[in-house]
Structures are given as C-alpha cells and as structure tokens.
Design a protein around this motif. Structure first.
Motif, PDB file in Angstrom:
ATOM      1  N   GLU A   1      46.369  47.191  41.034  1.00 36.61           N
ATOM      2  CA  GLU A   1      45.469  47.898  42.039  1.00 36.61           C
ATOM      3  C   GLU A   1      43.829  48.085  41.693  1.00 36.61           C
ATOM      4  OE1 GLU A   1      43.424  51.065  43.596  1.00 36.61           O
ATOM      5  OE2 GLU A   1      44.689  51.334  41.828  1.00 36.61           O
ATOM      6  N   THR A   2      43.823  48.003  40.128  1.00 42.40           N
ATOM      7  CA  THR A   2      42.537  48.381  39.618  1.00 42.40           C
ATOM      8  C   THR A   2      41.521  47.315  39.915  1.00 42.40           C
ATOM      9  OG1 THR A   2      43.237  47.765  37.385  1.00 42.40           O
ATOM     10  CG2 THR A   2      43.541  49.955  37.910  1.00 42.40           C
ATOM     11  N   ILE A   3      41.821  45.896  40.361  1.00 43.72           N
ATOM     12  CA  ILE A   3      40.861  45.031  40.421  1.00 43.72           C
ATOM     13  C   ILE A   3      39.729  45.612  41.592  1.00 43.72           C
ATOM     14  CG2 ILE A   3      40.533  42.908  42.111  1.00 43.72           C
ATOM     15  CD1 ILE A   3      42.966  41.950  40.625  1.00 43.72           C
ATOM     16  N   GLY A   4      40.251  46.377  42.523  1.00 41.80           N
ATOM     17  CA  GLY A   4      39.180  46.868  43.565  1.00 41.80           C
ATOM     18  C   GLY A   4      38.400  47.873  43.048  1.00 41.80           C
TER      19      GLY A   4
ATOM     20  N   PRO B   1      43.298  48.845  26.011  1.00 42.58           N
ATOM     21  CA  PRO B   1      42.281  47.976  26.090  1.00 42.58           C
ATOM     22  C   PRO B   1      41.576  47.559  27.259  1.00 42.58           C
ATOM     23  CG  PRO B   1      43.834  47.631  24.206  1.00 42.58           C
ATOM     24  CD  PRO B   1      44.374  48.919  25.189  1.00 42.58           C
ATOM     25  N   ARG B   2      42.727  47.250  28.170  1.00 46.32           N
ATOM     26  CA  ARG B   2      42.155  47.007  29.632  1.00 46.32           C
ATOM     27  C   ARG B   2      41.854  47.954  30.614  1.00 46.32           C
ATOM     28  NH1 ARG B   2      46.785  43.522  32.163  1.00 46.32           N
ATOM     29  NH2 ARG B   2      45.155  43.045  33.867  1.00 46.32           N
ATOM     30  N   MET B   3      42.165  49.398  30.027  1.00 47.27           N
ATOM     31  CA  MET B   3      41.504  50.278  30.687  1.00 47.27           C
ATOM     32  C   MET B   3      40.148  50.550  30.769  1.00 47.27           C
ATOM     33  SD  MET B   3      42.724  53.042  32.606  1.00 47.27           S
ATOM     34  CE  MET B   3      44.453  53.505  32.047  1.00 47.27           C
ATOM     35  N   VAL B   4      39.527  49.927  29.556  1.00 41.12           N
ATOM     36  CA  VAL B   4      37.978  50.104  29.362  1.00 41.12           C
ATOM     37  C   VAL B   4      37.267  49.961  30.484  1.00 41.12           C
ATOM     38  CG1 VAL B   4      36.159  49.271  27.986  1.00 41.12           C
ATOM     39  CG2 VAL B   4      38.114  50.079  26.831  1.00 41.12           C
ATOM     40  N   PRO B   5      37.104  48.673  30.866  1.00 39.64           N
ATOM     41  CA  PRO B   5      36.442  48.449  32.401  1.00 39.64           C
ATOM     42  C   PRO B   5      36.749  49.206  33.513  1.00 39.64           C
ATOM     43  CG  PRO B   5      37.927  46.541  31.931  1.00 39.64           C
ATOM     44  CD  PRO B   5      37.947  47.418  30.813  1.00 39.64           C
ATOM     45  N   VAL B   6      37.976  49.515  33.756  1.00 30.56           N
ATOM     46  CA  VAL B   6      38.357  50.537  34.721  1.00 30.56           C
ATOM     47  C   VAL B   6      37.767  51.567  34.646  1.00 30.56           C
ATOM     48  CG1 VAL B   6      40.357  51.237  36.129  1.00 30.56           C
ATOM     49  CG2 VAL B   6      40.431  49.106  34.974  1.00 30.56           C
TER      50      VAL B   6
END
Length: 365
Positions: free
Chosen positions: A130-133, A334-339
């Motif tokens: 869902e974090t794509i948006g 690590p993938r949370m960084v841009p979110v």
C-alpha cells in the motif's frame, strides 16, 4: 472504508490492494506551475520496490508509475494529480492456504472483525505494498519542498540490535544508498547484514530504527494546540504499517534528563535569536524552531516468518501450528526509508502551503 486520505491543504488518498490489478494515489492541493514528470516519482518508487536486494522480498515488480491527471506538458495544472502502478507479479494462489487462518502479527483477524471479511491475497490494504501510493505522493511533496530549500532524507540507525555511529548530515547523504540496509555507517551496515542473513536462515525476521531528517526548515510552522507540527508528523509516521514508536530530538532520553540538560538555550546568531542546541528535534510547542527536524521511528520485525507459530483455523475453529510461506522481507527498515521520507515530506508540504510559504493555488508569479 474511510481513513484512506491524509493531509489538509496538501492531501494524499491511496488506493489499491497488494494483489489487486493496481495501486495508486490521488494527490490534491498540488499548486499549478510545478514541473513534474514520471521520472521525479519513479526514482523514489525504485528505492521502495520489492526484489531490489537480498534484504527485500523476492517478488519482482518494476513498479512503473503512470501519471493519469493533473499534469500538462510536464507542468502541474492545479488539478488532482492521479498516479497508478500496475501489479505484474502477484501470486494470489500462494495465499489460499491462509484464507481462514489469521497470521500472527498481521491485521488479518481484526480486518475480519471490523468488516466481516478480509482480502487474504497478501493482506490487501494492510500489505506494505500500500505504501506505493505514499511514496508517489511524497515524491510530489519533495519536489515542492525543494523549491523552498527543504530537504528530507532518512537512514537506518539500528537493525537487529546493531547500532550505527552518529554521523554528520553530509556523511548520511553520501553513504546511505551505498549498501542494501541503507545504513550510512559502513561498518555497522556489514554487521546489520549479518543479522539479516542469520534471521533468514532461522526462518525469522528482525526490526530496527529509521531516522528521518528535514533540513532547511523555517521557524514558525505548526499550530499551537491540535495542529502541532510534531503531532502531525507523529500521526504520519504511526500511520505506516509496522511502525510501533516515534520520538523527536533526544526522544525518550528526555525522561532521564534534568531540565538544565534538556532545555535548548537561546543565542544570537546573525541578528536572530535561535536555539543553540537541538534536543527538541526542531520543534518546541508544536512549532518549528528553524533547526533540522530529527525524528526516529521504531519498526517491528516482519510478521511473516517461516518459523512455526500458533494460530487458529477459523473454518474448523481449532488451534493449529502455522508456517507462513511466500515471498516476504526478512527485515522492513531498509525499504521503510523512502516511505518515512515521503510521509515527512507530505506533512511539511501541507504545513508550508497552510502557512503561505508555498502558494496554495499556483507557483506562477
């Protein structure tokens, strides 16, 4: 289902499911006159996408964004900016075995309690996909903030109990994307990766801490009571799945300090009265101080693990042993960084527009 929109003058509404046809976002409140392209959005989606490294899920998705509205000849029109990412590599049948089995640590059971049903295909709206948006909307916010000299960046400072040393902002910017765990301390990054691989071999996962920094912030953003800037940022961060705690500045350490240690004394700098230190993390009384905003979030371990856990077959109403199969991240930070960067940017862009520092309707003079 309400609760899909975040923000006031700058708002994002995310939509779509992990194993649906597509996911996306509608961004409302983008002033006319902003140069914006799919390339601006894609660079952050590439940092978030699955399959990019050994510490992310092997699900292979390009996550290519399409801008559907609100942009004409590369310039925003002031109308809602709608963006879409198609799902290409969903394997929904892999989740059929848990259709009636709630996974520990997931929202499965409680979506069923609330709605009387749930999308078992990868978790539906409760999936990290869902974090794509959020990231697409945050990329627009970052572009707006760049016009007024505000930069938002984040990095992993702890993973699996391994802590990074404190670094300068320049060192963080230079090194954060040089390793797969997005830790700017190279020595700590190596040890963090060892912890990730060890957990993976055990069929387990690990959590960590992400620090988010905003520089170039003016003083005076935020409302004094219910619209506090730090409260809005905390709300944005806690709205990200897997985040279980938020702190600013020295954070919880303030509970172990004396007032004489915690208070940021004032000095005169270039004819202005400013705080000498930044224990408060860039905000006092809910209002920005002009110093960098420093925020940290605690991220729990990935709940999908292959280790045996206790659950219940709700169709048969019996307790069972569950092993979760499929393609999952052994660690989330690590993938949370841009979110996290994106949610910080959304809040700051919203407050910039509300305060009049960015035009509410148009950037054109």
């Amino acid at each position: 289902m309400p609760g899909n929109t975040f923000g006031h003058s700058f708002r994002i509404t995310t939509w779509g499911e992990s194993h649906g046809k597509a996911l996306g976002v509608v961004v409302d409140g983008v002033p006319a006159g902003l140069e914006l392209s799919e390339t601006d959005i894609q660079k952050d989606l590439d940092r978030r996408r699955p399959g990019q490294s050994e510490v992310s899920t092997p699900r292979s998705e390009a996550d290519s964004v399409e801008i559907l509205s609100g942009v004409l000849d590369g310039i925003t029109t002031g109308m809602p900016v709608s963006m879409l990412v198609w799902n290409k590599n969903a394997k929904s049948s892999a989740y059929d075995y848990i259709k009636d089995i709630p996974r520990p640590g997931h929202a499965d059971l409680f979506y069923s309690e609330k709605y009387g049903m749930r999308d078992h295909r990868g978790g539906g709206r409760s999936s990290g996909r869902e974090t794509i948006g959020r990231v697409a909307g945050g990329a627009v916010a970052k572009k707006l903030l760049s016009l007024v000299g505000v930069e938002v960046f984040a990095h992993v400072i702890e993973l699996g109990g391994v802590k990074a040393k404190q670094l300068s902002f320049d060192e963080i910017r230079l090194n954060v994307e040089k390793n797969v765990v997005r830790c700017a301390d190279p020595q700590a990054a190596e040890k963090m990766l060892e912890q990730v691989n060890a957990a993976r071999l055990e069929g387990d996962s690990i959590g960590g801490i992400v620090e988010i920094i905003a520089t170039g912030m003016p003083a005076g953003l935020g409302e004094p009571v219910f619209g506090k800037l730090d409260a809005d940022i905390a709300c944005a961060m806690m709205g990200i799945g897997a985040v279980k705690g938020v702190e600013f500045g020295v954070g919880f350490e303030c509970s172990r300090m004396k007032g004489s240690q915690m208070n940021d004394p004032f000095i005169i700098n270039d004819g202005r009265v400013v705080p000498k230190t930044n224990n408060a993390g860039g905000m006092i009384g809910g209002i920005s101080t002009g110093l960098p905003i420093i925020c940290r979030i605690a991220v729990k371990p990935t709940p999908s693990i292959s280790k045996t856990q206790k659950s219940v077959d709700m169709a048969a109403m019996k307790e069972i042993d569950l092993e979760v199969h499929g393609r999952h991240d052994p660690t989330i930070p690590p993938r949370m960084v841009p979110v996290a960067e994106s949610m910080m940017a959304v809040v700051l862009a919203d407050h910039m527009i509300r305060s009049g520092r960015i035009g509410p309707d148009s950037l054109l003079v």
